[in-house]
Design a protein around this motif. Sequence first.
Motif, PDB file in Angstrom:
ATOM      1  N   PRO A 645      21.597  27.489  50.571  1.00 39.92           N
ATOM      2  CA  PRO A 645      20.196  27.690  50.571  1.00 39.92           C
ATOM      3  C   PRO A 645      19.363  26.357  50.579  1.00 39.92           C
ATOM      4  CG  PRO A 645      20.667  28.050  48.350  1.00 39.92           C
ATOM      5  CD  PRO A 645      21.947  28.118  49.073  1.00 39.92           C
ATOM      6  N   LEU A 646      20.176  25.543  50.162  1.00 41.89           N
ATOM      7  CA  LEU A 646      19.569  23.807  50.511  1.00 41.89           C
ATOM      8  C   LEU A 646      19.710  23.562  51.976  1.00 41.89           C
ATOM      9  CD1 LEU A 646      20.571  22.106  47.052  1.00 41.89           C
ATOM     10  CD2 LEU A 646      18.543  23.259  47.534  1.00 41.89           C
ATOM     11  N   ARG A 648      20.198  25.537  54.438  1.00 45.45           N
ATOM     12  CA  ARG A 648      19.191  26.107  55.306  1.00 45.45           C
ATOM     13  C   ARG A 648      17.491  25.755  55.340  1.00 45.45           C
ATOM     14  NH1 ARG A 648      22.496  30.457  53.203  1.00 45.45           N
ATOM     15  NH2 ARG A 648      20.625  31.141  51.566  1.00 45.45           N
ATOM     16  N   ARG A 649      17.245  25.641  54.107  1.00 45.26           N
ATOM     17  CA  ARG A 649      15.728  25.020  53.830  1.00 45.26           C
ATOM     18  C   ARG A 649      15.622  23.775  54.628  1.00 45.26           C
ATOM     19  NH1 ARG A 649      13.843  23.692  47.856  1.00 45.26           N
ATOM     20  NH2 ARG A 649      15.575  25.332  47.631  1.00 45.26           N
ATOM     21  N   LEU A 650      16.625  22.696  54.529  1.00 48.06           N
ATOM     22  CA  LEU A 650      16.579  21.678  55.240  1.00 48.06           C
ATOM     23  C   LEU A 650      16.486  21.593  56.503  1.00 48.06           C
ATOM     24  CD1 LEU A 650      16.351  18.541  55.034  1.00 48.06           C
ATOM     25  CD2 LEU A 650      18.688  18.332  54.878  1.00 48.06           C
ATOM     26  N   SER A 652      15.532  24.420  58.180  1.00 46.33           N
ATOM     27  CA  SER A 652      14.233  24.890  58.909  1.00 46.33           C
ATOM     28  C   SER A 652      12.911  24.256  58.551  1.00 46.33           C
ATOM     29  CB  SER A 652      14.128  26.360  58.374  1.00 46.33           C
ATOM     30  OG  SER A 652      14.035  26.322  56.754  1.00 46.33           O
ATOM     31  N   GLU A 653      13.039  23.435  57.653  1.00 42.03           N
ATOM     32  CA  GLU A 653      11.589  22.849  56.828  1.00 42.03           C
ATOM     33  C   GLU A 653      11.580  21.504  57.086  1.00 42.03           C
ATOM     34  OE1 GLU A 653      10.277  24.851  53.615  1.00 42.03           O
ATOM     35  OE2 GLU A 653      11.270  26.474  54.030  1.00 42.03           O
ATOM     36  N   SER A 657      11.026  19.464  51.886  1.00 43.75           N
ATOM     37  CA  SER A 657      10.921  20.808  51.471  1.00 43.75           C
ATOM     38  C   SER A 657      12.035  20.686  50.294  1.00 43.75           C
ATOM     39  CB  SER A 657      11.500  21.868  52.426  1.00 43.75           C
ATOM     40  OG  SER A 657      12.926  21.815  52.731  1.00 43.75           O
ATOM     41  N   LEU A 658      12.816  19.463  50.058  1.00 39.23           N
ATOM     42  CA  LEU A 658      13.666  19.233  49.092  1.00 39.23           C
ATOM     43  C   LEU A 658      13.395  18.205  48.295  1.00 39.23           C
ATOM     44  CD1 LEU A 658      17.095  19.695  51.026  1.00 39.23           C
ATOM     45  CD2 LEU A 658      15.914  21.462  49.870  1.00 39.23           C
ATOM     46  N   GLU A 662      17.816  17.257  45.144  1.00 34.46           N
ATOM     47  CA  GLU A 662      18.560  18.130  46.144  1.00 34.46           C
ATOM     48  C   GLU A 662      19.145  17.392  47.389  1.00 34.46           C
ATOM     49  OE1 GLU A 662      15.892  22.107  44.983  1.00 34.46           O
ATOM     50  OE2 GLU A 662      15.049  20.680  46.391  1.00 34.46           O
ATOM     51  N   SER A 687      10.267  22.551  66.573  1.00 36.70           N
ATOM     52  CA  SER A 687      10.728  22.883  65.342  1.00 36.70           C
ATOM     53  C   SER A 687      10.518  21.293  64.704  1.00 36.70           C
ATOM     54  CB  SER A 687      12.078  23.392  64.749  1.00 36.70           C
ATOM     55  OG  SER A 687      12.943  22.573  65.547  1.00 36.70           O
TER      56      SER A 687
END
Length: 701
Positions: A645-646, A648-650, A652-653, A657-658, A662, A687
């Motif tokens: 999930p880290l 994916r978040r990095l 996409s965002e 975001s981290l 993290e 993006s």
Amino acid sequence: MTEVVDTAVQGRQESWRRVATVRRFFLTLFVVGQTVVASYFLLWILPYHGGTLVEIGLLVLFILLYMWIAVGFWTAVFGFVLRLLGGDRYSLLKRHPEAELEATALAKTAIVMPIYHEPVKWTLSGLKAVYQDIERAGRLDQFEFHILSDSRDPNVWLEEQAEWHRLCEELGAEGRLFYRRRRVNLNFKSGNIADFLRRWGRRYRYMVVLDADSLLSAETIVKMVQLMEREPNVGILQTAPSIINGDSLFARLQQFANRLYSSLFATGLAAIQMGDAAFWGHNAILRVQPFMAHCGLRKLRGFGLFRGPIMSHDFVEAAYMGRAGYEVWLEPGLGNSFEESPPSISDELARDNRWSKGNLQHLWILLFGRRIRLAHRMALLNGIMAYMASPLWLAFLILTTVEAVQMTVASINYFPEGHQGLFPLWPEWRPEWAIGLALSTLSLLFLPKFLAILDAVIHGLARGFGGFWRLLLSVLVEIVVSVLLAPVRMMAHSRYVLGALLNLSLSWAGQNRTEETTWREALLTQFPGMLVGAGWSAFAWSLDPMFFLWSLPVAVPLVLAAPTSVVLSRVELGRAFGARRLLVIPEELNPVEVLNDSRAARAENDEDSVLTAVEAAVIRPRLNRLHRALARAHRQPRRAELLAPLVRRLGSEGPGSLSRGELSQLFRDRASVAEIHRMAWRSAPDSFWGQRISSLGSAEL
């Protein structure tokens, strides 16, 4: 043959110890004798001649502070006399002719640079200059270089890895220049060094320790190794670093004062300490085997401040080396040893906040350390007094104010507390004695500065400081600024000592080495001292005009602390003084090659300025391959689930975001580093990663 060498070493050791005993005896005699005379004068200056509790407190504080000042004064006088006589004939350099040292083969030596959240390119450019200088001298074969990182911020340590790899390619230093980052940051810098020694210490006979701002010439490093080879009983050999690269006015003042005055102080200190010298933590060479065997630092087992890891390790390591029977020498004759100064008084005080707690911890070792030599206990006491002198001075000022209030407001007490006898105690005033004592104290502070001018003239060094008249004017400017800063340091150090004794938490971070002080920062940090100075001066005026005048040398600098801080941090002013050859040092007018190399390296363009280090590690294929190679290759299924999930978040965002922790977890994992690179390059143009990629040209990728 071994017995002959051992006998010679033992003979030299006994010889210098006899000389050291005589020198220390005379130093003690001069300091104590002068303090006794000054204390006698103070007793007769005080109205009740020490007959009250307040006056007894004043006398005790005066004795401690006067002895502290007198030690520095006589150390400088010793240094002046020895330089006048051609140097200390018992020093290590005087023992061995130049030809003998040149013929001495080198041994395998590690040059290590521990770093923690430093400006990366700026810091490693200094190490690059040291490498190039040793290469130019044709001595690379016996040296290996280690960057020892404790950095936690991925934007810092990813840049460290990239810059290390770039230097290896540029210098052809693969297999000679190494980088290692600890994943668990224990016991500060001493823990960093200890971790290196546990892993690789047995590869080397010696270790040269550099700070992030250190520079050592090849000639000096080689000579240090040769001296260690000739002196098998020396465990640590410490150079006396000069401050360089001062851009701001504050840094230029520190640089000038260090370069001019340290010739006397370092020579005198080395002559008094001899083989019982202190270790300053950098710009020194250590004999690895005894250092590993005897200088491990256990955690303190006391209470509060005196419990936990030792923060200021260097003096303690020197004491432990001496306890093991090895010598520790300071050798001022080893030139071309450099470090840098903080750019402002605010940054110096922030550094002192860290150092004060570590130095005060030495009180536990001073009192309870077993089998530590007296000279090393005195070195520990010296480090403690570097910060304790400020609250002692503040307490002296407070008691002086109390005494003035009692003499001005309260009625005269002819039978004060502590006075015994049938007859009253009459207060007496001797203002002419007070003036004489004040002048005596000032002479201890300022006479060494003028001795340094005379020393520079005698040894033909005045030209390197801009000539005699510019040198004299520079010293006068330095004296004025030191007078302005002394009360500011007193207030700050007093606060730090109180915080340390209360064991308040303290964060350790990299030092600011380039930024100027803003008016907002200056007002926020200096406002308490400004308020104290203004309030004290106003109270003194309401009490007595003479007491008001007496308060001004302390009150005025406190009131002016904020503008003083801002003005001294200005780079433009520092360069203006340098352009007029004021506050200059010989290395500016005739720079050595290692300084030229470091300045040239720091002037190079920063190719990664558009992207942060994290963004560059994700986007740039070359850097991503490097960070993948340095990350862990395998992970358990459970860890993969936690990191997914880290990733994916990095992807996409973006990095915002981290958290820092993290991001560090991701970039320590090889598969995650590869995956986020693929995700970034597959991102839509609008993006976060698509926009970052489109902002770069093909040449920048």
